[in-house]
Design an enzyme around this catalytic site. Structure first.
Site, PDB file in Angstrom:
ATOM      1  N   CYS A 171      51.418  57.403  55.235  1.00 43.25           N
ATOM      2  CA  CYS A 171      52.761  57.836  55.611  1.00 43.25           C
ATOM      3  C   CYS A 171      53.449  56.699  56.363  1.00 43.25           C
ATOM      4  O   CYS A 171      52.835  56.008  57.167  1.00 43.25           O
ATOM      5  CB  CYS A 171      52.786  59.076  56.486  1.00 43.25           C
ATOM      6  N   ARG A 231      52.506  52.721  52.085  1.00 41.47           N
ATOM      7  CA  ARG A 231      51.704  53.555  52.993  1.00 41.47           C
ATOM      8  C   ARG A 231      51.529  54.969  52.472  1.00 41.47           C
ATOM      9  O   ARG A 231      50.749  55.761  53.024  1.00 41.47           O
ATOM     10  CB  ARG A 231      52.368  53.605  54.370  1.00 41.47           C
ATOM     11  N   TRP A 265      52.105  60.461  52.283  1.00 43.92           N
ATOM     12  CA  TRP A 265      50.809  60.560  51.599  1.00 43.92           C
ATOM     13  C   TRP A 265      50.266  61.918  52.037  1.00 43.92           C
ATOM     14  O   TRP A 265      49.875  62.094  53.188  1.00 43.92           O
ATOM     15  CB  TRP A 265      49.888  59.430  52.052  1.00 43.92           C
ATOM     16  N   ASN A 305      53.521  60.857  61.083  1.00 47.13           N
ATOM     17  CA  ASN A 305      52.382  60.228  60.422  1.00 47.13           C
ATOM     18  C   ASN A 305      51.148  60.602  61.231  1.00 47.13           C
ATOM     19  O   ASN A 305      51.131  60.405  62.444  1.00 47.13           O
ATOM     20  CB  ASN A 305      52.590  58.701  60.406  1.00 47.13           C
ATOM     21  N   GLY A 306      50.130  61.149  60.573  1.00 47.72           N
ATOM     22  CA  GLY A 306      48.914  61.553  61.284  1.00 47.72           C
ATOM     23  C   GLY A 306      48.560  62.977  60.901  1.00 47.72           C
ATOM     24  O   GLY A 306      49.018  63.492  59.876  1.00 47.72           O
ATOM     25  N   GLU A 339      32.702  44.652  45.626  1.00 49.82           N
ATOM     26  CA  GLU A 339      34.150  44.487  45.761  1.00 49.82           C
ATOM     27  C   GLU A 339      34.816  44.386  44.384  1.00 49.82           C
ATOM     28  O   GLU A 339      35.879  44.966  44.159  1.00 49.82           O
ATOM     29  CB  GLU A 339      34.450  43.253  46.623  1.00 49.82           C
ATOM     30  N   LYS A 349      37.731  46.916  43.028  1.00 46.77           N
ATOM     31  CA  LYS A 349      39.038  46.419  42.570  1.00 46.77           C
ATOM     32  C   LYS A 349      39.370  47.045  41.220  1.00 46.77           C
ATOM     33  O   LYS A 349      40.472  47.536  41.011  1.00 46.77           O
ATOM     34  CB  LYS A 349      39.046  44.894  42.420  1.00 46.77           C
ATOM     35  N   GLU A 402      39.914  51.059  41.421  1.00 48.08           N
ATOM     36  CA  GLU A 402      41.053  51.596  42.171  1.00 48.08           C
ATOM     37  C   GLU A 402      42.388  51.350  41.483  1.00 48.08           C
ATOM     38  O   GLU A 402      43.291  52.169  41.594  1.00 48.08           O
ATOM     39  CB  GLU A 402      41.078  51.093  43.619  1.00 48.08           C
ATOM     40  N   HIS A 456      15.211  50.662  37.844  1.00 44.52           N
ATOM     41  CA  HIS A 456      14.755  51.851  38.580  1.00 44.52           C
ATOM     42  C   HIS A 456      15.613  53.080  38.265  1.00 44.52           C
ATOM     43  O   HIS A 456      15.556  54.070  38.984  1.00 44.52           O
ATOM     44  CB  HIS A 456      14.755  51.555  40.084  1.00 44.52           C
ATOM     45  N   LYS A 485      47.931  52.433  51.667  1.00 42.62           N
ATOM     46  CA  LYS A 485      47.438  51.170  52.222  1.00 42.62           C
ATOM     47  C   LYS A 485      46.715  51.350  53.556  1.00 42.62           C
ATOM     48  O   LYS A 485      45.667  50.793  53.782  1.00 42.62           O
ATOM     49  CB  LYS A 485      48.629  50.223  52.393  1.00 42.62           C
TER      50      LYS A 485
END
Ligand code: F6R
Length: 612
Positions: free
Chosen positions: A2, A27, A76, A102-103, A484, A488, A491, A507, A607
């Site tokens: 947010c 965000r 978000w 936001n929160g 990583e 990438k 996502e 295994h 983000k």
């Protein structure tokens, strides 16, 4: 997670708010809204599900909303699906108060039940609406707006950055913060609040960061900040010295691509000031050589890509320091009763410096007596401010949701920190030290070389973009690199992928390898090249399509077994992941491009992750 922006001045607020929201859209981007207060039309709210462009069209770029005072929000979703009603701003029942948030308000259900019992009617399913409704309720009872704001802040639990408009306060808005980022921007004849500087940098570089518990009353001619007890506070100002263009696409189709291309420069800026006369120095580090020698144990905590930096760090720091380095996901650390005490150095890695899980881990570590060193990109962020030591990565603003240049600069800072500690502890010999320093200085040039080969990667992406499942395999540092690389890809392209330590395949996972499975084989860790080759042969024998990555010195050998070979220059072994990651970022980018994905704003992500 947010984005919030607020403006008060002499110009029409709505276009300025929309412009600020555009810069904060990374965000959260499932809905957006603005509230503006004007003498003529009172409190006006416009909000809409979907991207900011939907809201922009709804208000004709802001032109249909008059007023020089307002707040805006890009969401978000946490509580309640993304729809028009759940979008912010939220209004009180009497429509006199508008709130952006936001929160998360953790005790919102209990407050909502109380207000429902008092006859208050709710419109949305959000936690935020209780703030607007509770404030209006207290204000109705007392007639004291600021007193009511404080009452609300004492009653709510959780994390918040709040922007509040009240139709009885025609020349100001109120801001409050606890455990969610919020800064104040000081303009000429106008003032701002924002979740981060990108939203205000066009108008001012003079900012201050709100602390937990603070409340600000923002007017065109000044900002008054109060502490949790309601006493006035003098804020320390910071000057933002980066250019506006750093937060713009500058002709590139996507921020992610721009940020991939910026890596050599970002890494150069991170390295150069910290090498003096062939020695690594961290002038900003408060920790003394005696304190470094007293460290009993190192613990790295972080989330997502920052955690993957920590994985490389674990291998490299143990190698350089010859002492144990633990690593844990920040979201696990907090509840794991970790073995941390006064002798432990906890390294927190975070691009945003606001990730709630990392912040909570930091506070848990502090409670256990550990010393905290953070590696952070966003200057003045919460994690930076709560750490004993902070090493900034100087990557500049990173806008794409998927991190690239922040990852690369974090990796460099951690490697350099390992070198610095190793020199103090006497665990590295002069020859090796000099060799690594020299390779560090050459690294930005070698990164540029890798970026020049992007067409080969684009070609491979066009060949394999429609695979449903991809495995990344590698050993040691290549395993950390694979984690990583895999993140990438998944996502931004939504292709399922997994990263495995090559030796683990047999295994269990090898049962998934069949004709046409795509395996990206990472073979840049030269000491285990032969072992990596054996694992490549195993998956090849089971029909896998292979894309391999190795160093220039090993490419001919790799080509004997694999048709598609990507290469990176040779460097010191501990720095190889810094080169290896670039083709992997580009591969993910080009696959996502081929699949028509929204690269800078992947679905369901944001983000800065400020919820647990
Ligand atoms: C992935 C990505 C995330 C972040 C994670 C931690 O591309 O960007 O996995 O690395 O959310 O964020 P920071 O580093 O801001 O704490």
């Amino acid at each position: 997670m947010c984005g919030i922006v607020g403006f008060v001045g002499t110009e029409q607020a709505a276009p300025i708010l929309l412009d600020g929201l555009e810069r904060l859209e990374y965000r959260g981007y499932d809905s957006a809204g603005i509230a503006v207060l004007s003498e003529k039309n009172g409190l006006q709210v416009r909000k809409s599900k979907g991207r900011l462009k939907v809201l922009k069209a709804l208000v004709d770029g802001g032109r249909t909303m008059d007023g020089v005072l307002g707040v805006g929000h890009t969401r978000w979703a946490t509580h309640g699906e993304p729809n028009d009603i759940n979008s912010h701003p939220h209004l009180s029942q009497d429509s006199h108060i508008a709130v952006v948030h936001n929160g998360i308000i953790e005790n919102y259900m209990e407050i909502k039940e109380f207000l429902l019992s008092q006859g208050v009617e709710f419109r949305s399913e959000t936690d935020t609406e209780v703030v607007a409704q509770l404030l209006a309720y207290y204000y109705r009872l007392s007639g004291d707006l600021m007193g009511s704001v404080y009452r609300v802040l004492h009653r709510i639990e959780g994390a918040y950055a709040l922007g509040i408009l009240c139709s009885d306060l025609p020349d100001a808005f109120i801001a409050a913060r606890k455990d969610a980022p919020l800064l104040l921007g000081y303009g000429e004849g106008c003032n701002f609040i924002a979740s981060d500087v990108t939203a205000v940098i066009k108008h001012t570089r003079d900012v201050s960061y709100m602390e937990d518990g603070e409340v600000a009353v923002v007017r065109a001619d000044g900002i008054q900040v109060y502490n949790a007890m309601g006493q006035p506070v003098e804020k320390t100002h910071s000057f933002i010295d980066w250019d506006v263009s750093a937060a713009e696409k500058g002709g590139y189709e996507h921020f992610m691509f721009k940020e991939i291309m910026e890596q050599p420069e970002a890494v150069r800026k991170t390295i150069s000031p910290r090498i003096k006369e062939g020695r690594i120095c961290f002038e900003e580090l408060k920790m003394t050589p005696e304190e470094i020698r007293e460290i009993g144990k190192i613990f790295i905590v972080a989330c997502g890509s920052s955690y993957h930096v920590g994985m490389v760090g674990k291998y490299n720091l143990e190698r350089l320091l010859r002492r144990p380095v633990d690593i844990m996901l920040a979201s696990e650390f907090r509840y794991a009763d970790p073995l941390v005490d006064e002798d432990t150095l906890v390294i927190v890695i975070s691009q945003s410096g606001e990730t709630l899980d990392s912040m909570a881990a930091l506070r848990e570590a502090r409670k256990l007596g550990a010393r905290i060193l953070s590696i952070v990109n966003v200057v003045g962020s919460s994690i930076a401010r709560e750490s004993d030591d902070v090493l900034y990565t100087w990557a500049g603003p990173e806008i794409a949701v998927a991190t690239t240049k922040a990852y690369s600069t974090q990796l460099i800072v951690l490697d350099m920190l390992g070198m610095y500690f190793a020199e103090v502890l006497g665990t590295i010999d002069r020859g090796n030290y000099d060799a690594i320093v020299s390779e560090l200085q050459a690294l930005p040039y070698k990164m540029e070389e890798v970026l020049e080969n992007k067409e080969t990667i684009q070609y491979l992406a066009s060949r394999y973009f429609n695979h449903d499942s991809v495995f990344y395999i590698g050993r040691n540092l290549d395993f950390a690199l694979g984690l990583e690389s895999s993140l990438k890809l998944k996502e931004i392209s939504y292709v399922h992928s997994e990263a495995y330590a090559s030796g683990e395949l047999k295994h269990g996972t090898i049962s998934l390898i069949e004709d046409g499975t795509l395996v990206v084989a990472l073979g840049t860790y030269v000491p285990l090249f032969d072992k990596a080759m054996s694992n490549i042969v195993e998956v090849k024998a089971r029909g896998a399509d292979i894309v391999a990555l190795t160093t220039d010195s090993k490419k001919e050998e790799m080509r004997k077994t694999v048709e598609n070979v990507l290469t990176v220059p040779d460097t010191h072994i501990i720095l190889e992941p810094s080169l290896g990651i670039i083709p992997m970022q580009l591969f993910a980018y080009y696959v996502a491009l081929q699949r028509g994905c929204d690269i800078d704003k992947p679905r369901n992500l944001a983000k800065s992750v400020t919820v647990e």
